[in-house]
Structure formats: C-alpha cells, structure tokens
Write an enzyme that holds these catalytic residues in place. Structure first.
Site, PDB file in Angstrom:
ATOM      1  N   GLN A 104      53.918  -8.896 -32.220  1.00 24.30           N
ATOM      2  CA  GLN A 104      53.262  -7.597 -32.282  1.00 24.30           C
ATOM      3  C   GLN A 104      53.440  -6.785 -31.005  1.00 24.30           C
ATOM      4  O   GLN A 104      52.939  -5.660 -30.919  1.00 24.30           O
ATOM      5  CB  GLN A 104      51.759  -7.802 -32.540  1.00 24.30           C
ATOM      6  CG  GLN A 104      51.447  -8.477 -33.859  1.00 24.30           C
ATOM      7  CD  GLN A 104      49.967  -8.788 -34.014  1.00 24.30           C
ATOM      8  OE1 GLN A 104      49.123  -8.332 -33.249  1.00 24.30           O
ATOM      9  NE2 GLN A 104      49.637  -9.588 -35.020  1.00 24.30           N
ATOM     10  N   HIS A 173      47.775  -9.318 -30.991  1.00 19.84           N
ATOM     11  CA  HIS A 173      46.484  -8.728 -30.626  1.00 19.84           C
ATOM     12  C   HIS A 173      46.453  -8.178 -29.200  1.00 19.84           C
ATOM     13  O   HIS A 173      45.562  -8.477 -28.420  1.00 19.84           O
ATOM     14  CB  HIS A 173      45.361  -9.743 -30.817  1.00 19.84           C
ATOM     15  CG  HIS A 173      45.123 -10.124 -32.247  1.00 19.84           C
ATOM     16  ND1 HIS A 173      43.995 -10.796 -32.652  1.00 19.84           N
ATOM     17  CD2 HIS A 173      45.870  -9.942 -33.365  1.00 19.84           C
ATOM     18  CE1 HIS A 173      44.054 -11.007 -33.964  1.00 19.84           C
ATOM     19  NE2 HIS A 173      45.189 -10.490 -34.413  1.00 19.84           N
ATOM     20  N   GLU A 265      37.151  -2.983 -39.152  1.00 18.15           N
ATOM     21  CA  GLU A 265      35.996  -2.212 -38.701  1.00 18.15           C
ATOM     22  C   GLU A 265      36.381  -0.853 -38.136  1.00 18.15           C
ATOM     23  O   GLU A 265      37.424  -0.707 -37.499  1.00 18.15           O
ATOM     24  CB  GLU A 265      35.250  -2.975 -37.589  1.00 18.15           C
ATOM     25  CG  GLU A 265      34.697  -4.316 -38.001  1.00 18.15           C
ATOM     26  CD  GLU A 265      34.022  -5.051 -36.856  1.00 18.15           C
ATOM     27  OE1 GLU A 265      33.643  -6.220 -37.047  1.00 18.15           O
ATOM     28  OE2 GLU A 265      33.865  -4.453 -35.753  1.00 18.15           O
ATOM     29  N   TYR A 275      29.981  -5.885 -29.695  1.00 21.04           N
ATOM     30  CA  TYR A 275      30.307  -5.712 -31.110  1.00 21.04           C
ATOM     31  C   TYR A 275      30.505  -7.048 -31.831  1.00 21.04           C
ATOM     32  O   TYR A 275      30.830  -7.068 -33.010  1.00 21.04           O
ATOM     33  CB  TYR A 275      31.502  -4.763 -31.250  1.00 21.04           C
ATOM     34  CG  TYR A 275      31.098  -3.362 -30.856  1.00 21.04           C
ATOM     35  CD1 TYR A 275      30.742  -2.415 -31.805  1.00 21.04           C
ATOM     36  CD2 TYR A 275      30.965  -3.009 -29.518  1.00 21.04           C
ATOM     37  CE1 TYR A 275      30.298  -1.153 -31.444  1.00 21.04           C
ATOM     38  CE2 TYR A 275      30.520  -1.753 -29.134  1.00 21.04           C
ATOM     39  CZ  TYR A 275      30.184  -0.828 -30.102  1.00 21.04           C
ATOM     40  OH  TYR A 275      29.731   0.417 -29.739  1.00 21.04           O
ATOM     41  N   TYR A 286      40.909 -17.268 -41.331  1.00 23.25           N
ATOM     42  CA  TYR A 286      41.996 -17.462 -42.295  1.00 23.25           C
ATOM     43  C   TYR A 286      41.971 -18.842 -42.936  1.00 23.25           C
ATOM     44  O   TYR A 286      42.512 -19.042 -44.018  1.00 23.25           O
ATOM     45  CB  TYR A 286      43.340 -17.211 -41.608  1.00 23.25           C
ATOM     46  CG  TYR A 286      43.610 -15.742 -41.387  1.00 23.25           C
ATOM     47  CD1 TYR A 286      44.020 -14.919 -42.433  1.00 23.25           C
ATOM     48  CD2 TYR A 286      43.420 -15.153 -40.134  1.00 23.25           C
ATOM     49  CE1 TYR A 286      44.248 -13.572 -42.242  1.00 23.25           C
ATOM     50  CE2 TYR A 286      43.647 -13.805 -39.931  1.00 23.25           C
ATOM     51  CZ  TYR A 286      44.063 -13.022 -40.986  1.00 23.25           C
ATOM     52  OH  TYR A 286      44.280 -11.676 -40.784  1.00 23.25           O
TER      53      TYR A 286
END
Length: 400
Positions: A104, A173, A265, A275, A286
């Site tokens: 990513q 991430h 979210e 949060y 998962y």
C-alpha cells in the site's frame, strides 16, 4: 478541506483560479467539455452524472489543483504529473522523492499551501525504507517549493518535516493524508501499520492524527505536549488506517478510516479524543474474532457514520461549489472495495452544544471501478481518480 484542492482556506485559491480561467487561455469549463464523450452514471438517489474521461494513470493516489487552473496528480509508483486545465498530462514534476512502491506504500499525498500563489509552498507525503534495514518502512512528509513551467514543474528546497516513528515491518496502513487547518497548522493522518496496539501507544505516532506547525515543529498547545516527542505531536488517537482527512466549511476536521472486517468509519476529529481502535470497532477481525462495539465502551468516541459491509474508504473531500448546488456542504468519499463514489450529507443536531452534525450516507454513484480520490475543481465539477493500473481521471458534472 472545504474546497479540497487547498485542503484549507481554499476560497483564496479558488478566486485566483476563476480569474485565470477567464483569461486569454479560455474557460477551463469549456475546455474540459471537449474531451471524450461522457458516460452517464445514475446514483442511488436518481441523480444522473456525466462522467467525462480525461486521462489515465498508473495507480494514481492523490490530486490537487494549483491557482492557475492546472492540477497535480501523484502515482503510487513514484511519478508526479502536472496536468493542463483540460485534464491532460503536460509533464512530470522533477526532483521528486525516490520511492520503492510496495504493498500500500509509495508516493502519497500532495497539497498546496493556502498562499501558494505567493510562496510556492507545497506539502507531500511518501513511504521510505529504513537505510539500515530494508524490511522496515514508514511514511514521511516533506515541505518543498513547487516551480511551474509550461510543460512540467520542479520541486526544490525539499525538507523532511515529519516521520512515522518507529519504522516497522509490513507495507500497509500508512495513512499519510495531509490537510492545512484554517489557523495554519498541518494535520497528518498516521496509520497503525497493521500492528493494532500502536494506535493506543503514546510512545509511537502510529494510529494517530498528528498536528504540527508548517515547519514540522510541535505547537505547545497540543493536548499531550510535554509527554515525549511522539506524544507531543498527537491530536487524537485510536485510529486504524486513516486514508482521508478534510476540513468542512465550518473549519471542523473530519477523518475517514478503513475498519477491520467491516466497520469503516467517518469521524469528526475532536482535540485529545480517543477513537478506540483496536479496543472497539463496528467491525470484526478478519479471523472472525469479535471486537466490542463503541456503544459497549462509551469512553471512546463513536463514528459519525460506520459502514458494515465495508466501503473501503479512500480520499475525502467536502463540496462547496455551485455546479451541484444541492450538495453544498456534503462530503464525498472514494470507495475501493465498494467501487463507488459515496456522498454523505449532514443535518444540524439541536441541543448538542455545537458538537457533530448528524451524518448519514445520502447516495452512491457506481460505474464498476475502485475510486481512489475525489477532488473539487475550480469549475465546480467533481474530479475522480480511479484506482490501479490504467485508472482514469474523470470529470463529473450534471447530465444534461
């Protein structure tokens, strides 16, 4: 980022853009309509959009407009492109960071300073490998000067002003989205790097929303200032994979993040709040392991909107133009797994002391492609980058 192409204080740049578009170069709106025949997309709200293809890219990741009506697009593989007002590639941005795109991570976000017309300052993010251990990586943010030419642009005065700490194994991430607040601070979204607990560890700046000055120094009024170098930077914590941050027209900061299996979210970001990830989520792991919900632990901030099944949110922007007058103030989210542009609308909530307005999904606009990034253009149209190899840049306007 009300008017996302500056991610903050965009009205100044918008005025400059509109003046440019009325110049001898001609209207960007009329020029853009001279591209390929548009596709017609019908949203779940019945709204018909004309989607005009403008250009194609290799894993496009971010887009922003500069005051003369042109645009910048980054590709995860490392290239940064300057586009004409018509949405066509003019040339690459030279002296860009060298990246080794994996998973990513690669080239990331790119935003212009609210006073770019006078100072030429930009901020960009990307992923770098550890110099001593190639298995380790982390996101970094640079401040630089962007000099435009007729056929491209050059970055100079590049300076790293922020780094994810620590660098860790894995290639997911990173987050590394950027926004400048109305009062001039730089906000950075930092993912927890698929490691879960860093989102709650104040000795790390992973899984956090970061607030720094434009030179990377730390404001002394940050909520955890004085508790260590990483904690000093933190504005909020308990985030997973925040791939979009934006200021609305009221100057409030919003963030969207990918949940685990479900539980994506949209959050109103409030100073010092937690949060909850990985302690709470609206999704599950998962492997099927359940995660307590936000309602079960109200000490943590609950999302304004949560999606189960997941939409896999990417870029985020707030619309404030006139082309879609009924959508003024709405948020737009790029959906990856959902293959949709998702519109979120807001209603004021009485008696909440000026807190978050009530948010809900208003519609989806789908054409079978993963959506990486939505942007508002100087002409009021919505520009969308499709994800992946050969992904297109589309201009969305009301269908005649």
């Amino acid at each position: 980022m009300s008017l996302h192409f500056t991610r903050a204080l965009g009205a100044i740049a918008s005025t400059l853009v509109l003046c440019h578009c009325a110049s001898a170069q001609g209207s960007a709106t009329s020029a853009l309509t001279q591209n390929a025949a548009p596709e017609i997309i019908t949203g779940t709200d019945g709204m018909k959009l004309a989607a005009t293809p403008l250009e194609t890219f290799s894993s496009a990741w971010a887009m922003t407009f500069v005051p003369d009506g042109r645009a910048i697009v980054t590709e995860k593989v490392g290239d940064i492109w300057l586009l004409s007002p018509e949405g066509k590639k003019l040339g690459k941005v030279s002296n860009a960071p060298s990246v080794d795109a994996r998973g990513q991570g690669g080239m990331g976000d790119f935003i212009v300073h609210p006073d770019f017309a006078s100072n030429g300052t930009v901020f960009l993010s990307y992923v770098e490998r550890d110099a001593d251990d190639d298995s380790l990586s982390g996101a970094v943010v640079e401040r630089a000067t962007l000099t435009l030419t007729d056929t491209g642009a050059t970055l100079s005065n590049r300076e790293v002003i922020w780094q994810q700490s620590p660098k860790v194994e894995g290639n997911g991430h990173y987050g590394h989205r950027l926004a400048v607040s109305p009062d001039g601070h730089l906000f950075i979204s930092s993912g927890e790097r698929q490691k879960f607990n860093p989102a709650q560890n104040m000795a790390m700046n992973l899984g956090k929303i970061i607030r720094v000055n434009q030179d990377g120094s730390v404001p002394e009024d940050n909520p955890f200032y004085g508790n260590g170098d990483e904690a000093d930077q933190v504005w909020t914590l308990g985030h997973r994979n925040p791939l979009g941050i934006a200021f609305d027209s009221e100057g409030r900061l919003w963030e969207q993040e990918m949940g685990p299996k479900g539980g994506d979210e949209l959050n109103l970001i409030v100073r010092s709040k937690n949060y909850g990830y990985p302690f709470v989520s609206e999704g599950e792991h998962y492997n099927g392991t359940k995660i307590p919900s936000h309602a079960s632990m109200p000490v943590f901030e609950a999302p304004a909107v949560a999606w189960v099944p997941a939409i896999s949110p990417a870029g985020l922007m707030f619309y404030d133009g006139d082309t879609f007058a009924d959508w003024k103030g709405d948020a737009f989210i790029g959906g990856l797994s959902s293959k949709a542009l998702v519109r979120v609308s807001f209603e004021p909530t009485s008696g909440n002391g000026g807190g978050a307005p009530e948010a809900s999904e208003a519609a989806r606009y789908e054409w079978g492609k993963r959506i990486r990034e939505p942007e508002q253009g100087p002409d009021g149209a919505i520009y969308v980058l499709e994800d992946g190899e050969g992904g297109r840049l589309l201009r969305l306007s009301p269908a005649e």
